[in-house]
Design a protein around this motif. Structure first.
Motif, PDB file in Angstrom:
ATOM      1  N   TYR A 112      31.251  32.055  18.461  1.00  0.00           N
ATOM      2  CA  TYR A 112      30.760  32.321  17.104  1.00  0.00           C
ATOM      3  C   TYR A 112      29.240  32.438  17.095  1.00  0.00           C
ATOM      4  O   TYR A 112      28.681  33.348  16.489  1.00  0.00           O
ATOM      5  CB  TYR A 112      31.192  31.166  16.205  1.00  0.00           C
ATOM      6  N   HIS A 113      28.592  31.484  17.720  1.00  0.00           N
ATOM      7  CA  HIS A 113      27.126  31.490  17.768  1.00  0.00           C
ATOM      8  C   HIS A 113      26.595  32.791  18.358  1.00  0.00           C
ATOM      9  O   HIS A 113      25.652  33.393  17.811  1.00  0.00           O
ATOM     10  CB  HIS A 113      26.643  30.290  18.580  1.00  0.00           C
TER      11      HIS A 113
ATOM     12  N   TYR B 268      30.105  39.327   9.156  1.00  0.00           N
ATOM     13  CA  TYR B 268      29.603  37.989   8.835  1.00  0.00           C
ATOM     14  C   TYR B 268      30.487  37.314   7.790  1.00  0.00           C
ATOM     15  O   TYR B 268      30.851  36.142   7.915  1.00  0.00           O
ATOM     16  CB  TYR B 268      28.166  38.069   8.309  1.00  0.00           C
TER      17      TYR B 268
ATOM     18  N   SER C 290      27.137  30.094  11.329  1.00  0.00           N
ATOM     19  CA  SER C 290      26.739  31.338  10.678  1.00  0.00           C
ATOM     20  C   SER C 290      25.437  31.144   9.919  1.00  0.00           C
ATOM     21  O   SER C 290      25.340  30.261   9.063  1.00  0.00           O
ATOM     22  CB  SER C 290      27.818  31.818   9.703  1.00  0.00           C
TER      23      SER C 290
ATOM     24  N   GLU D 241      33.453  34.308   8.845  1.00  0.00           N
ATOM     25  CA  GLU D 241      33.273  32.992   8.223  1.00  0.00           C
ATOM     26  C   GLU D 241      34.519  32.609   7.427  1.00  0.00           C
ATOM     27  O   GLU D 241      34.992  31.470   7.485  1.00  0.00           O
ATOM     28  CB  GLU D 241      32.053  33.002   7.302  1.00  0.00           C
TER      29      GLU D 241
ATOM     30  N   ARG E 280      24.431  32.905   7.660  1.00  0.00           N
ATOM     31  CA  ARG E 280      24.658  33.370   6.285  1.00  0.00           C
ATOM     32  C   ARG E 280      25.743  32.548   5.582  1.00  0.00           C
ATOM     33  O   ARG E 280      26.289  32.983   4.577  1.00  0.00           O
ATOM     34  CB  ARG E 280      25.069  34.842   6.285  1.00  0.00           C
ATOM     35  N   ARG E 281      26.065  31.403   6.105  1.00  0.00           N
ATOM     36  CA  ARG E 281      27.208  30.644   5.587  1.00  0.00           C
ATOM     37  C   ARG E 281      27.060  30.327   4.102  1.00  0.00           C
ATOM     38  O   ARG E 281      25.966  30.072   3.598  1.00  0.00           O
ATOM     39  CB  ARG E 281      27.371  29.347   6.377  1.00  0.00           C
TER      40      ARG E 281
ATOM     41  N   PHE F  29      27.162  35.679  15.790  1.00  0.00           N
ATOM     42  CA  PHE F  29      26.370  35.565  14.571  1.00  0.00           C
ATOM     43  C   PHE F  29      24.866  35.564  14.808  1.00  0.00           C
ATOM     44  O   PHE F  29      24.112  36.211  14.087  1.00  0.00           O
ATOM     45  CB  PHE F  29      26.735  34.273  13.833  1.00  0.00           C
ATOM     46  N   ASN F  30      24.420  34.771  15.777  1.00  0.00           N
ATOM     47  CA  ASN F  30      22.987  34.505  15.936  1.00  0.00           C
ATOM     48  C   ASN F  30      22.321  35.319  17.035  1.00  0.00           C
ATOM     49  O   ASN F  30      21.097  35.245  17.193  1.00  0.00           O
ATOM     50  CB  ASN F  30      22.767  33.017  16.216  1.00  0.00           C
TER      51      ASN F  30
END
Length: 382
Positions: free
Chosen positions: A175-176, A282, A329, A286, A331-332, A179-180
């Motif tokens: 996930y990281h 994104y 995330s 999530e 943008r969570r 997302f990042n």
């Protein structure tokens, strides 16, 4: 809905052709393409898609998970073996992998988890608990029986090591990285090279970075909704859980459509269209983690009602780990404080599963539904 345990990684990796051509699209530079049916893109008749590093890391996590599972069977776990697999010592996990690779999981882990030695500490605790050979109790790590007669190895708070490690790395690495790292402007923004092929490869830097994000999703290139049961094992990790809630939320088609249209936009040099698809990824990835958390809360409620403590701790460990994934995330919609309340209070006072009750679980579920209203109508079916 059945959430199938991930086993036997077998993702097909499309190898890149070695070419020195420089045009981004098949044919003329000004030619645009329509989104293909599958995640398959080519240049000059050869595939322009490659994500072998991601495939290797999915295989590594699968083998780590299999090794940790030995602790559930009463076997002693080696802390050093787990460290060697995490760091991929000597290119074969210190002799614990059945393949070789120059990649590793550790150097792709979310920085805060890395700085806090989160996984190193889990490995040490799991090893120590496995060597005691004791039955778990409140404040005592050890084995606890499941309803089917098998055991799980848990920490002093009742959290299952296997789930914290496997699902944890799904968040803090896969996930990281999606997302990042790979969906950021640094990798697919307007200033990233999308005109020249990387040396000896059949893709631009921008194409390759987006492919790497797709690789961490763990889906076959032709993944879709109504995925046949005979091919369930081909969907790995996040794709597997997408498939698990596809009947209720249609995640397979939504996510694959966004990946395919995003890659098409890169080929067409359409940054606006790419941004639209990245926004979808994104949001929906999530939502997938939130939906999966609710699924396991529902399972835990059922097990608690039936008096199945071992089963309840197993599913609650999964709920804890999937809730934890939400924090990765940037943008969570959910805040860190809300996640902390779910993990450290709703799932048992002071994060202790031995203290969990239906009131706390239902409160966590209500919090998630309030933050993610798309889940309201299916919250009891997940």
């Amino acid at each position: 809905m059945t959430f199938k345990k991930v086993v036997n990684i077998g993702i097909a990796v499309t190898l890149t052709a070695f070419t020195f051509g420089c045009n981004v699209n098949d044919g003329d530079d000004n030619e645009t393409i329509s989104p293909p049916d599958n995640y398959e893109f080519s240049r000059d008749g050869s595939s322009s898609v490659a994500y072998p590093g991601q495939t290797d890391r999915l295989k590594m996590l699968d083998e780590i998970d299999s090794y940790v599972g030995k602790g559930d069977k009463g076997e002693e776990l080696s802390e050093q073996a787990l460290l060697d697999m995490y760091e991929n010592k000597d290119g074969n996990g210190g002799g614990n992998f059945d393949f070789t690779s120059d990649r590793q999981l550790k150097n792709k882990t979310f920085p805060n988890d890395l700085d806090n030695n989160f996984y190193e500490n889990l490995f040490a605790q799991a090893s120590a608990a496995s060597k005691k050979g004791t039955q778990a109790s409140n404040g005592q790590a050890g084995l606890i029986a499941r309803a089917d007669g098998d055991n799980i190895l848990v920490d002093a708070n009742g959290r299952e090591f296997g789930q914290l490690i496997e699902k944890g790395l799904m968040g803090s690495v896969f996930y990281h990285q999606i997302f990042n790292v790979y969906l950021t402007d640094d990798r697919i923004g307007p200033d990233v090279d999308n005109s020249n092929l990387e040396e000896g490869k059949n893709y631009t830097a921008k194409e390759h970075h987006f492919d790497e994000a797709f690789g961490y999703f763990g889906a076959p290139v032709d993944f879709e909704s109504d995925w046949p049961e005979s091919r369930e094992s081909e969907a790995k990790f996040w794709a597997d859980y997408s498939n698990g809630s596809d009947a209720e939320l249609g995640f397979n088609d939504i996510l694959m459509d966004a990946f395919i249209k995003g890659r098409t936009a890169i080929v067409n040099k359409d940054q606006t269209a790419l941004t639209e698809q990245v926004d979808i990824l994104y949001e929906k990835l999530e939502l997938l983690a939130a939906a999966t958390t609710i699924h396991y809360i529902n399972s835990t409620l059922d097990h608690l009602s039936a008096g199945e403590q071992g089963e309840a701790f197993h599913t609650l460990s999964e709920a804890w780990a999937f809730a934890n994934a939400l924090k990765y995330s940037p943008r969570r919609k959910i805040t860190v404080d809300q996640l902390t309340t779910i993990q450290e209070t709703d799932f048992g006072d002071n994060g202790n599963f031995w203290n969990v009750d239906s009131k706390g679980l239902n409160k966590a579920k209500s919090t998630l539904v309030e933050i993610y209203p798309e889940l309201k109508d299916v919250q009891d079916q997940l």
